[in-house]
Scaffold this motif. Structure first.
Motif, PDB file in Angstrom:
ATOM      1  N   ASP A  44       0.794  -1.237   0.000  1.00  0.00           N
ATOM      2  CA  ASP A  44       0.000   0.000   0.000  1.00  0.00           C
ATOM      3  C   ASP A  44       0.825   1.285   0.000  1.00  0.00           C
ATOM      4  N   ILE A  45       2.126   1.187  -0.298  1.00  0.00           N
ATOM      5  CA  ILE A  45       2.961   2.400  -0.355  1.00  0.00           C
ATOM      6  C   ILE A  45       2.495   3.271  -1.510  1.00  0.00           C
ATOM      7  N   GLU A  46       2.288   4.559  -1.224  1.00  0.00           N
ATOM      8  CA  GLU A  46       1.744   5.465  -2.237  1.00  0.00           C
ATOM      9  C   GLU A  46       2.759   6.491  -2.733  1.00  0.00           C
ATOM     10  N   GLN A  47       3.699   6.889  -1.878  1.00  0.00           N
ATOM     11  CA  GLN A  47       4.673   7.900  -2.279  1.00  0.00           C
ATOM     12  C   GLN A  47       6.077   7.359  -2.095  1.00  0.00           C
ATOM     13  N   VAL A  48       6.948   7.659  -3.058  1.00  0.00           N
ATOM     14  CA  VAL A  48       8.320   7.150  -3.025  1.00  0.00           C
ATOM     15  C   VAL A  48       9.295   8.310  -3.203  1.00  0.00           C
ATOM     16  N   TYR A  49      10.246   8.384  -2.287  1.00  0.00           N
ATOM     17  CA  TYR A  49      11.317   9.372  -2.352  1.00  0.00           C
ATOM     18  C   TYR A  49      12.643   8.622  -2.412  1.00  0.00           C
ATOM     19  N   SER A  50      13.600   9.201  -3.119  1.00  0.00           N
ATOM     20  CA  SER A  50      14.884   8.525  -3.258  1.00  0.00           C
ATOM     21  C   SER A  50      16.019   9.529  -3.347  1.00  0.00           C
ATOM     22  N   SER A  51      17.168   9.119  -2.830  1.00  0.00           N
ATOM     23  CA  SER A  51      18.411   9.815  -3.164  1.00  0.00           C
ATOM     24  C   SER A  51      18.593   9.707  -4.674  1.00  0.00           C
ATOM     25  N   PRO A  52      19.122  10.746  -5.326  1.00  0.00           N
ATOM     26  CA  PRO A  52      19.329  10.679  -6.777  1.00  0.00           C
ATOM     27  C   PRO A  52      20.513   9.817  -7.196  1.00  0.00           C
ATOM     28  N   LEU A  53      21.354   9.394  -6.274  1.00  0.00           N
ATOM     29  CA  LEU A  53      22.509   8.573  -6.636  1.00  0.00           C
ATOM     30  C   LEU A  53      22.032   7.218  -7.158  1.00  0.00           C
ATOM     31  N   ILE A  54      22.727   6.680  -8.144  1.00  0.00           N
ATOM     32  CA  ILE A  54      22.238   5.521  -8.891  1.00  0.00           C
ATOM     33  C   ILE A  54      21.977   4.311  -8.005  1.00  0.00           C
ATOM     34  N   ARG A  55      22.781   4.120  -6.963  1.00  0.00           N
ATOM     35  CA  ARG A  55      22.582   2.939  -6.128  1.00  0.00           C
ATOM     36  C   ARG A  55      21.249   2.963  -5.395  1.00  0.00           C
ATOM     37  N   CYS A  56      20.687   4.153  -5.208  1.00  0.00           N
ATOM     38  CA  CYS A  56      19.358   4.281  -4.598  1.00  0.00           C
ATOM     39  C   CYS A  56      18.258   4.373  -5.647  1.00  0.00           C
ATOM     40  N   HIS A  57      18.463   5.226  -6.650  1.00  0.00           N
ATOM     41  CA  HIS A  57      17.443   5.422  -7.679  1.00  0.00           C
ATOM     42  C   HIS A  57      17.166   4.112  -8.423  1.00  0.00           C
ATOM     43  N   LYS A  58      18.204   3.326  -8.671  1.00  0.00           N
ATOM     44  CA  LYS A  58      18.032   2.030  -9.350  1.00  0.00           C
ATOM     45  C   LYS A  58      17.164   1.103  -8.508  1.00  0.00           C
ATOM     46  N   LEU A  59      17.385   1.074  -7.215  1.00  0.00           N
ATOM     47  CA  LEU A  59      16.580   0.232  -6.331  1.00  0.00           C
ATOM     48  C   LEU A  59      15.145   0.731  -6.248  1.00  0.00           C
TER      49      LEU A  59
END
Length: 202
Positions: A44-59
């Motif tokens: 039920d996760i509705e919003q996603v935030y991420s570090s822009p670095l590839i190791r996070c954005h890729k995940l």
């Protein structure tokens, strides 16, 4: 509300190298690690935030392929400035000693201090939790440790001993009338990491 703090998978870099905000990729165990993380997350996760670095954005892109992912520079790891890409044990002692004596307040040359990172991370976290929807934050070990120190009022100097955050860790934060409580949903111990000089015992 529930917030899920997710650390990136194993980075593709030699153990013991200071990588901070280097934009490095992940190892070929990425998919197997990501699948384990996926099993720990609700649907039920509705919003996603991420570090822009590839190791996070890729995940984040792998875990949430149909979501819009908000990239937040303030969710990046500690800026290690002139030390990034250098093995921790190769940094001259006279250069690293001041930081070793007070890693909370002393800035890394060309980078930032832990307290500076903590300030930007907690400001970003405060913006994110204004929403009432279930949220995922895909980020770094230092950022997760900083958020946990913030919600538990743990002194930053004690945060490394208080919170063990392994690659692929998932922490659930649950809002209560008394504040946030946290629980590790996935936090498998892998090979020991090195994010400091081997002579630094804190």
């Amino acid at each position: 509300m529930s917030i899920y703090l997710i650390r990136h998978t194993t980075p593709l870099i030699e153990k013991g190298v200071c990588y901070g905000q280097l934009n490095i990729d992940v190892t070929d165990t990425f998919e197997s690690e990501a699948e384990q993380i996926q099993h720990a997350l609700p649907a039920d996760i509705e919003q996603v935030y991420s570090s822009p670095l590839i190791r996070c954005h890729k995940l984040a892109s792998y875990l949430f392929p149909v979501h819009t992912i908000s990239l937040e520079p303030d969710l990046m790891e500690l800026a290690c400035g002139e030390w990034e890409g250098i093995h921790w044990d190769a940094i001259p002692q006279e250069v690293i000693d001041p930081w070793m004596k007070d890693f909370v307040n002393v800035c890394i040359p060309g980078g930032e201090s832990y307290v500076q990172m903590h300030s930007r991370v907690t400001q970003c976290f405060t913006r994110i939790i204004n929403a009432s929807k279930p949220v995922a934050i895909v980020t770094h070990g230092g950022v997760i440790r900083s958020i946990l120190a913030h919600i538990t009022q743990t002194p930053l100097v004690d945060s490394f001993g208080a919170f063990k955050i392994h690659y692929g860790c998932v922490m659930q934060l649950q809002a209560t009338p008394a504040g946030f409580r946290y629980e590790a949903l996935h936090n498998i111990t892998t090979e020991k990491e090195q994010h400091k000089p081997s002579s630094f015992k804190r």
